[in-house]
Design an enzyme around this catalytic site. Structure first.
Site, PDB file in Angstrom:
ATOM      1  CD  GLU A  43      32.765  45.023  56.262  1.00  0.00           C
ATOM      2  OE1 GLU A  43      33.087  43.872  55.947  1.00  0.00           O
ATOM      3  OE2 GLU A  43      32.080  45.780  55.534  1.00  0.00           O
ATOM      4  CG  ASN A 369      35.815  45.914  50.044  1.00  0.00           C
ATOM      5  OD1 ASN A 369      36.795  45.321  50.492  1.00  0.00           O
ATOM      6  ND2 ASN A 369      34.611  45.403  50.063  1.00  0.00           N
ATOM      7  CD  GLU A 370      34.023  41.140  47.709  1.00  0.00           C
ATOM      8  OE1 GLU A 370      32.807  41.393  47.832  1.00  0.00           O
ATOM      9  OE2 GLU A 370      34.582  40.210  48.295  1.00  0.00           O
TER      10      GLU A 370
HETATM   11  O1  AHR Z   1      33.551  39.888  55.026  1.00  0.00           O
HETATM   12  C1  AHR Z   1      32.234  40.191  54.667  1.00  0.00           C
HETATM   13  C2  AHR Z   1      32.121  40.825  53.289  1.00  0.00           C
HETATM   14  O2  AHR Z   1      32.531  39.938  52.305  1.00  0.00           O
HETATM   15  C3  AHR Z   1      32.999  42.027  53.067  1.00  0.00           C
HETATM   16  O3  AHR Z   1      32.425  43.183  53.541  1.00  0.00           O
HETATM   17  C4  AHR Z   1      33.117  42.078  51.573  1.00  0.00           C
HETATM   18  O4  AHR Z   1      34.301  42.676  51.154  1.00  0.00           O
HETATM   19  C5  AHR Z   1      32.969  40.642  51.157  1.00  0.00           C
HETATM   20  O5  AHR Z   1      32.008  40.503  50.174  1.00  0.00           O
END
Ligand code: AHR
Length: 652
Positions: A43, A369-370
């Site tokens: 990322e 993603n999350e």
């Molecule tokens: O790894 C850092 C962050 O942690 C990522 O962007 C996210 O997916 C998670 O909350």
């Protein structure tokens, strides 16, 4: 049963002196290990992309940062006059509207200086490639003097550009640096009277990864290649989501001519008040074509994550109405075509035009993603239906949210299992003790259900994302202990990746991170060596390793797993001694005949607070030695606080 019930975190048990006999049933294969098992999470956080692995040295090369002169300063040599204007050509070039007009009013030396990303890392005797887009508003006899200067302003490399066109034209020139300097700056000086329009002012080292022009930093990519990763997840992370939908990641804007890749703010720019990064933007010079190429280069299976119509739920929580999801779904379908489609398809043709007619062999993709909540499920279902209708063979990754337990997790876990999801992405940013206590986490997971992707994890020495967190040996060793549980359950756990990956020592937002770098160098943390050792020693099949007929999941501070490598015909034993005492261990191999010699690799420190650093990059790093094996028995003294890998050849 003597030792099986004794469990203490970090070795406060004193009962380790007796020799323990571990049994390995080398002829009883329990599970196949996927080639994807240990991979990389990438990322653009902590300057991982711009200012990091993307080797561009000029910050804000196209004047598109919200403050157009961020990174730049005006330079006037003595007795020199001039002025600058920021012009916006709007609709004429919507992806890159701004440029700078430099009006020089004297014969010599008026212009700009760029500070780079915390300076520019320059290496003596290396070649540097300068380029710039120039337009001369009037016929003017100006030239551009390009000077690379060290931190006290001395010239350490220079070249000249002679612009001639009244239309935008790219000019390139190169030079060799005369000095190594971690904090260089770049001067662009207009010589002669007249005005000149400049855009995309760029400086790259020639020596990029695989010598690709405008490419990636070779030392950082080498660190990734050295992990022999099974997969590469990109572009994140929360960066996929954006703080709001407007700043979400849109892959189509990241391919083709870099001058036309619309730059946006990096969401980590303002995320943490304690680590503000106002000058953090995304140039997308490292875009989706480069990601796929990188994955291919390092032998990793690509795993792109796409936005599912949701902005980050820690931030704006913006949602795309269900009836307006069409373009988002289309982006996902087009991405698969871009990666895999024949050159006769529209997106396959684009890939070919970018220089890669062969498909990238995409097999999986993450949707969101999350994310969490019913709003995620509603959107996910629409993506799943459309993607699997056209590409039934693509495995989809679904998020189980930011935590490894609790209401949010339980809801997603139950719902996705009912829907027969392919791969579930679990995240755990937890205390080191959590990792020890969870070595059995997957022992009772449904063997017939979805596969698990431990998509983001890292032991946090203080608290989640605390700026005080350290990549210390205690955290790395706890991860190593936990990973024996991933490996023992390789029939369920098919992928795992530590997160985040990179951090610039001066430009980070989130710690801990796997690899730290400055402008010239980098080092792997103890956590990096844990990941690397697992990946290089993953083997192909899991076999039982037991102590008194039980898996080794913390008894007397021991955590262990065993695999076979059917290509090298070796047995690989991993054992972590999380205790402060040495342990006598006897590994009895059954069902196969071992060779009389093998190897032992040890990652160890007596001090749980040990870290690696730029000055001591190998303070905690693997040490390999030869061992003797007598009568199918490997006898070892396992050092305190150690991660040990034993490799022995075997035959039936
Ligand atoms: O790894 C850092 C962050 O942690 C990522 O962007 C996210 O997916 C998670 O909350």
């Amino acid at each position: 049963m003597l030792c099986a019930t004794v469990f203490s975190i970090y070795g406060f048990s004193q009962s380790n002196s007796a020799e323990k006999i571990y049994t390995i049933d080398a002829d009883k294969i329990k599970a196949h290990i996927q080639p994807t098992m240990y991979g990389i999470f990438f990322e653009d956080i902590n300057m991982a992309g711009d200012g990091g692995v993307y080797a561009e040295l000029v910050k804000n090369r196209s004047f598109e940062f919200s403050a157009p002169l961020m990174g730049w300063k005006e330079v006037k040599e003595q007795g020199v006059n001039g002025s600058i204007l920021i012009l916006n050509r709007g609709a004429e070039n919507p992806n890159n509207p701004r440029f700078i007009q430099v009006n020089s009013k004297s014969a010599a030396g008026y212009g700009l200086i760029n500070e780079g990303f915390h300076g520019m890392g320059i290496k003596k005797d290396n070649r540097y490639n300068f380029s710039v887009l120039v337009k001369l508003p009037e016929t003017a006899g100006v030239s551009l003097q390009i000077e690379l200067v060290n931190k006290i302003g001395e010239i350490i490399g220079h070249t000249t550009v002679l612009p001639s066109s009244k239309e935008w034209k790219k000019y390139s020139a190169s030079f060799i640096a005369t000095e190594t300097e971690p904090k260089a700056s770049l001067k662009v000086l207009v010589k002669g009277k007249g005005s000149v329009d400049l855009d995309m002012i760029s400086l790259f080292p020639q020596d990029t990864w695989r010598q690709r022009p405008g490419g990636l930093r070779a030392d950082l990519v080498q660190k990734l290649a050295d992990m022999k990763p099974g997969f590469l997840r990109f572009p994140g992370g929360c960066i996929v989501e954006g703080r709001e939908l407007d700043t979400r990641y849109q892959w189509k804007r990241t391919i083709g001519d870099v001058a036309n890749r619309k730059m946006i703010v990096n969401r980590w720019n303002t995320e943490f008040a304690h680590r503000p990064s106002p000058d953090y933007f995304q140039s997308f010079g490292l875009g989706f074509f480069e990601y796929f190429q990188l994955a291919e280069d390092i032998g990793a299976s690509p795993l792109p994550i796409i936005n599912c119509g949701m902005a980050c739920q820690f931030n704006s929580c913006e949602l795309v109405p269900i009836n307006q999801l069409g373009p988002y779904v289309q982006d996902a379908l087009d991405l698969i075509e871009f990666a895999n489609g024949s050159v006769n398809t529209p997106w396959g043709k684009k890939r070919a035009q970018l220089g890669h007619p062969k498909p990238f062999n995409l097999k999986m993709m993450g949707v969101g993603n999350e994310q969490w909540g019913p709003q995620y499920i509603d959107r996910y279902k629409i993506f799943e239906k459309a993607i699997h209708a056209k590409y039934p063979q693509i495995k989809l990754v679904s998020s189980l949210g930011p935590n490894p337990d609790g209401e949010v997790f339980d809801y997603l876990n139950k719902t996705f299992r009912e829907q027969k999801a392919n791969i579930l992405d679990e995240h755990y940013y937890r205390a080191p003790e959590w990792f020890l206590q969870n070595a059995k986490r997957y022992d009772n997971y449904d063997r017939k259900g979805p596969k698990i992707f431990a998509g983001e994890y890292a032991a946090q020495s203080v608290a989640i994302a605390s700026p005080e967190n350290k990549n210390n040996w205690q955290c790395a060793m706890s991860e190593a202990a936990f990973m024996t549980g991933l490996e023992r359950n390789a029939d369920v756990v098919n992928m795992a990746s530590y997160a985040p990956l990179f951090a610039h020592v001066e430009g980070w937002q989130w710690t801990p991170d796997l690899i730290w770098f400055d402008n010239l160098q980098s080092f792997g943390t103890p956590n990096y060596y844990v990941q690397q050792l697992y990946s290089l020693n993953k083997g192909t099949d899991v076999v039982p390793l037991t102590l008194y007929n039980e898996a080794v999941t913390g008894q007397d501070n021991s955590f262990a797993s065993a695999t076979l490598d059917n290509s090298t015909h070796e047995l690989i034993i991993k054992i972590v001694n999380t205790g402060k005492l040495e342990q006598k261990a006897d590994f009895l191999v059954k069902g196969m005949t071992t060779s009389s010699k093998g190897s032992l690799t040890v990652l160890q420190s007596d001090d749980l607070n040990s870290v690696n650093s730029m000055n001591e990059p190998l303070a905690v790093s693997p040490k390999k030695s030869e061992i003797e094996i007598d009568d199918n028995q490997v006898k070892l003294n396992l050092k305190p606080y150690s991660f040990n890998i034993i490799r022995v050849s075997i035959a039936k």
